[in-house]
Design an enzyme around this catalytic site. Structure first.
Site, PDB file in Angstrom:
ATOM      1  N   GLU A  38       0.820  -1.205   0.000  1.00  0.00           N
ATOM      2  CA  GLU A  38       0.000   0.000   0.000  1.00  0.00           C
ATOM      3  C   GLU A  38       0.858   1.261   0.000  1.00  0.00           C
ATOM      4  O   GLU A  38       0.553   2.231  -0.690  1.00  0.00           O
ATOM      5  CB  GLU A  38      -0.941   0.002   1.204  1.00  0.00           C
ATOM      6  CG  GLU A  38      -2.002  -1.086   1.177  1.00  0.00           C
ATOM      7  CD  GLU A  38      -2.950  -0.954  -0.009  1.00  0.00           C
ATOM      8  OE1 GLU A  38      -3.002   0.123  -0.628  1.00  0.00           O
ATOM      9  OE2 GLU A  38      -3.625  -1.938  -0.321  1.00  0.00           O
ATOM     10  N   CYS A 253     -25.676   2.433 -13.366  1.00  0.00           N
ATOM     11  CA  CYS A 253     -24.806   3.588 -13.167  1.00  0.00           C
ATOM     12  C   CYS A 253     -25.541   4.895 -13.467  1.00  0.00           C
ATOM     13  O   CYS A 253     -25.946   5.156 -14.605  1.00  0.00           O
ATOM     14  CB  CYS A 253     -23.566   3.469 -14.058  1.00  0.00           C
ATOM     15  SG  CYS A 253     -22.430   4.854 -13.876  1.00  0.00           S
TER      16      CYS A 253
END
Length: 338
Positions: A38, A253
């Site tokens: 990360e 969407c």
DNA sequence: TTCCAGGCGG
DNA sequence: CCGCCCGGAA
């Protein structure tokens, strides 16, 4: 089931079939390894991170080993990943984990976010991806996807707004009663078999020799949600030219329904220029130092040849020194810190 | 040019 | 909240 339930199911199926086979995924890395991935991925594409991460973890597999490494080695190993202060912060982070937490990454958001180089995103990502906890992960990809799908607009630049945070928390699926994620035994062969999920192939993993192992950790719904929304944003629902034809949730969407208003506008945080900036100069200086043999120094006249503008060059060297990335010797030569 | 699994100091 | 920090790829 939350309002995102149907979408979550479709995203989970898409994730199973299309997730990139990154080496720290699918329970193959320790929590520390996930944290390293990360940090390396902050403002850096994953495809560039993979080889660095693999080499790095082979050399420093845990916090304790990284903590005791010479700074010069850490800076050199960071190579051309960019933002080399991340490397120093990662080592500081390793020292804290080794010294204060007995070399075991704390399973706690507040402790994680207090570590050097670990902000809200990375702490949340580690809690979700490494520990399997239910927590909203909020990064640029997730902000863009959730804003498009559920609000029908582009996400704004700058810090995540309270509205975006509330949205991410509201949509995060419940995990129910399952404790399956705890059945995994990391690093051994005794892993829960996920059966049919095991043969999914990555999209862009031609260069990788290893196949995803059949033994898989069964993730909680919130973790799959975080992973799949983020992956969708990285691979399909991209900032400039989203591949709506290939999107598994295109039918749901709001952004697509609205005709993708404002697509391509500069909604994200404006980026700095690079040419001629201190960042370029700092990068050149560090690149020259990394290229030297171990323990060698860069002579003053060689330093001066790196950049015409000596006022800017000296300022950059001073800032690198302040950051602990270089050491200035009395004769004006430079070296990487011990 | 713009973007990228952000974090930090001012 | 704003500017800075790197480098590669589309």
């Amino acid at each position: 089931m939350t309002e995102s339930g149907d979408i979550a199911l479709r995203l989970a199926a898409w994730w199973e079939a299309n997730a990139r086979d990154l080496p720290w995924r699918f329970g193959r890395a320790t929590p520390w390894g996930v944290l390293v991935s990360e940090v390396m991925s902050q403002q850096t594409q994953m495809s560039r991170v993979v080889p660095y991460w693999t080499t790095w973890m082979g050399r420093w597999p845990d916090a304790r080993s990284l903590a005791s490494a010479p700074k010069a080695d850490v800076i050199t190993a960071w190579g051309r990943l960019g933002y080399p202060r991340r490397a120093l912060r990662l080592q500081e982070c390793a020292r804290v984990v080794a010294d204060d937490y007995a070399d075991e990454l704390p399973h706690d958001y507040d402790a994680l976010v207090a570590l050097p180089g670990i902000g809200d995103y990375t702490a949340s990502a580690v809690m979700s991806f490494a520990f399997g906890e239910r927590i909203a992960v909020i990064d640029t990809n997730i902000r863009r996807v959730l804003s498009r799908v559920f609000l029908g607009v582009e996400s704004r630049g700058g810090a995540a707004s309270p509205v975006e945070r509330a949205l991410a928390n509201r949509l995060l699926p419940d995990d129910g009663f399952t404790d399956m994620a705890d059945m995994v035994v990391r690093g051994s062969g005794a892993v829960e078999d996920a059966g049919d999920a095991g043969d999914a192939k990555g999209m862009n993993n031609k260069a990788r020799s290893g196949r995803r192992p059949r033994a898989r950790r069964r993730e909680r719904p919130s973790v799959v949600w975080n992973q799949s929304v983020m992956e969708l944003g990285a691979v399909v629902c991209t900032a400039k030219s989203p591949l709506c034809e290939a999107c598994p949730i295109a039918d749901d969407c709001a952004f697509l329904k609205a005709g993708r208003p404002g697509l391509g506008e500069r909604r994200t945080r404006p980026r700095q220029r690079f040419q001629g900036t201190d960042r370029q100069v700092r990068g050149m200086v560090l690149e020259a130092l990394r290229a030297l043999p171990a323990n060698a120094v860069l002579a003053r006249n060689e330093v001066a040849g790196l950049w015409k503008d000596h006022v800017q060059l000296d300022a950059c060297i001073a800032s690198l020194d302040d950051d602990g990335l270089v050491e200035m010797l009395p004769d004006g030569s430079l070296r990487l810190p011990r």
